[in-house]
Design a protein around this motif. Structure first.
Motif, mmCIF file in Angstrom:
data_model
loop_
_atom_site.group_PDB
_atom_site.id
_atom_site.type_symbol
_atom_site.label_atom_id
_atom_site.label_comp_id
_atom_site.label_asym_id
_atom_site.label_seq_id
_atom_site.Cartn_x
_atom_site.Cartn_y
_atom_site.Cartn_z
ATOM 1 N N ASN A 1 0.819 -1.215 0.000
ATOM 2 C CA ASN A 1 0.000 0.000 0.000
ATOM 3 C C ASN A 1 0.854 1.267 0.000
ATOM 4 N N GLY A 2 2.016 1.176 -0.673
ATOM 5 C CA GLY A 2 2.876 2.344 -0.776
ATOM 6 C C GLY A 2 3.633 2.684 0.487
ATOM 7 N N ASP A 3 3.511 1.860 1.520
ATOM 8 C CA ASP A 3 4.185 2.116 2.789
ATOM 9 C C ASP A 3 5.558 1.447 2.771
ATOM 10 N N ALA A 4 6.500 2.044 2.073
ATOM 11 C CA ALA A 4 7.815 1.444 1.906
ATOM 12 C C ALA A 4 8.698 1.733 3.111
ATOM 13 N N PRO A 5 9.544 0.791 3.489
ATOM 14 C CA PRO A 5 10.495 1.065 4.566
ATOM 15 C C PRO A 5 11.543 2.062 4.097
ATOM 16 N N PRO A 6 12.253 2.688 5.009
ATOM 17 C CA PRO A 6 13.278 3.656 4.594
ATOM 18 C C PRO A 6 14.418 2.945 3.879
ATOM 19 N N PRO A 7 15.172 3.656 3.049
ATOM 20 C CA PRO A 7 16.350 3.041 2.426
ATOM 21 C C PRO A 7 17.286 2.513 3.509
ATOM 22 N N GLN A 8 17.988 1.439 3.194
ATOM 23 C CA GLN A 8 18.912 0.904 4.182
ATOM 24 C C GLN A 8 20.067 1.873 4.447
ATOM 25 N N VAL A 9 20.510 2.559 3.412
ATOM 26 C CA VAL A 9 21.560 3.579 3.545
ATOM 27 C C VAL A 9 21.167 4.779 2.704
ATOM 28 N N GLU A 10 21.330 5.973 3.262
ATOM 29 C CA GLU A 10 21.098 7.204 2.498
ATOM 30 C C GLU A 10 22.234 8.176 2.777
ATOM 31 N N ILE A 11 22.794 8.726 1.710
ATOM 32 C CA ILE A 11 23.888 9.689 1.814
ATOM 33 C C ILE A 11 23.488 10.929 1.031
ATOM 34 N N ALA A 12 23.493 12.076 1.685
ATOM 35 C CA ALA A 12 23.092 13.317 1.027
ATOM 36 C C ALA A 12 24.160 14.383 1.229
ATOM 37 N N VAL A 13 24.530 15.041 0.139
ATOM 38 C CA VAL A 13 25.486 16.146 0.168
ATOM 39 C C VAL A 13 24.775 17.387 -0.369
ATOM 40 N N SER A 14 24.851 18.482 0.385
ATOM 41 C CA SER A 14 24.218 19.728 -0.040
ATOM 42 C C SER A 14 25.237 20.851 -0.024
ATOM 43 N N GLY A 15 25.078 21.786 -0.968
ATOM 44 C CA GLY A 15 25.900 22.981 -1.008
ATOM 45 C C GLY A 15 25.066 24.192 -0.645
ATOM 46 N N TYR A 16 25.704 25.189 -0.007
ATOM 47 C CA TYR A 16 25.018 26.405 0.410
ATOM 48 C C TYR A 16 25.809 27.627 -0.030
ATOM 49 N N VAL A 17 25.202 28.776 0.075
ATOM 50 C CA VAL A 17 25.838 29.999 -0.417
ATOM 51 C C VAL A 17 27.078 30.367 0.388
ATOM 52 N N ASP A 18 27.121 29.958 1.671
ATOM 53 C CA ASP A 18 28.289 30.237 2.489
ATOM 54 C C ASP A 18 28.294 29.319 3.701
ATOM 55 N N GLU A 19 29.342 29.440 4.519
ATOM 56 C CA GLU A 19 29.494 28.583 5.688
ATOM 57 C C GLU A 19 28.387 28.820 6.710
ATOM 58 N N ALA A 20 27.974 30.070 6.866
ATOM 59 C CA ALA A 20 26.943 30.384 7.850
ATOM 60 C C ALA A 20 25.631 29.683 7.509
ATOM 61 N N ALA A 21 25.284 29.638 6.224
ATOM 62 C CA ALA A 21 24.038 28.989 5.809
ATOM 63 C C ALA A 21 24.108 27.492 6.058
ATOM 64 N N ALA A 22 25.268 26.884 5.808
ATOM 65 C CA ALA A 22 25.426 25.448 6.049
ATOM 66 C C ALA A 22 25.331 25.138 7.536
ATOM 67 N N ALA A 23 25.993 25.939 8.366
ATOM 68 C CA ALA A 23 25.948 25.729 9.808
ATOM 69 C C ALA A 23 24.531 25.915 10.348
ATOM 70 N N ALA A 24 23.801 26.892 9.809
ATOM 71 C CA ALA A 24 22.429 27.134 10.247
ATOM 72 C C ALA A 24 21.539 25.951 9.915
ATOM 73 N N ARG A 25 21.792 25.316 8.773
ATOM 74 C CA ARG A 25 20.994 24.151 8.392
ATOM 75 C C ARG A 25 21.201 23.002 9.364
#
Length: 217
Positions: free
Chosen positions: A108-132
């Motif tokens: 019924n579309g209720d899938a378990p979470p991925p076994q492993v997830e890796i996410a890399v994000s870029g931000y406009v500066d260090e302050a924005a990354a730290a705030a996230r």
């Protein structure tokens, strides 16, 4: 300087809020880090990672063969990749690559979470990354998740754990790294070792001079 102050404050808050009878037990491992300029006989200090790039290929974060080697158990399901660089300017994010391994379907579309997830994000500066990262930690604490300060590849970060998975999150220069390992993929006593192995490989395998891919306008 801004990121250092924010993270220092967060470390103090996280340390004060991470005790309780219901905390999940994890195997402690030595923090990985090298004091700038410090050396031992015959050993060069490990370079620190000054910034994260946001590639479009998951193999440029961690090759799939390395993910399998570090996890050391079969990953059930498929792989999935999502890349985006069209975020609203007010978000501060310039690009994000999410790599999922062990993606399974559910009833019924209720899938378990991925076994492993890796996410890399870029931000406009260090302050924005730290705030996230700050927002992520505050939200996790509000939700009752277990939080612990943790370094990986000389980068200060946090472990965030609940009944579903355990996550390492860190601000690295003008980017962030988030690695999540679902519960039950490996024995509970090995979760921290595997999670940090993935995080350290993602951080250590990068060119520290690279910066985040700018958004296309």
């Amino acid at each position: 300087m801004v990121r250092s102050l924010v993270l220092a404050a967060l470390l103090a808050v996280a340390a004060a809020g991470c005790t309780g009878d219901g905390d999940e037990a994890v195997v402690p491992v030595p923090s990985v880090g090298t004091t700038p300029g410090a050396t031992t006989a015959g050993v060069s200090p490990a370079p620190s990672v000054a910034a994260l790039s946001v590639p479009q290929s998951c193999d440029d974060v961690i090759p799939f063969t390395e993910v399998v080697r570090i996890v050391a158990v079969p990953l059930q399901g498929t792989t999935n990749r999502v890349y985006a660089d069209d975020f609203p300017a007010e978000s501060g994010r310039t690009a994000r690559l999410t790599c999922q391994y062990g993606v399974r379907s559910g009833a019924n579309g209720d899938a378990p979470p991925p076994q492993v997830e890796i996410a890399v994000s870029g931000y406009v500066d260090e302050a924005a990354a730290a705030a996230r990262v700050e927002d992520t930690v505050v939200s996790a604490r509000s939700a009752g998740q277990q939080i612990e300060s943790q370094a990986a590849a000389a980068q200060d970060g946090f472990l965030i754990a609940d009944a579903v998975g355990v996550t390492f999150v860190a601000a690295v220069g003008n980017g962030t790294l988030v690695v999540t390992l679902a519960r039950g993929v490996v024995p509970a006593t090995a979760e921290r070792v595997v999670l940090l192995g993935l995080a350290e490989t993602a951080l250590g395998g990068r060119d520290p001079t690279l910066t985040a891919t700018p958004a296309v306008t």
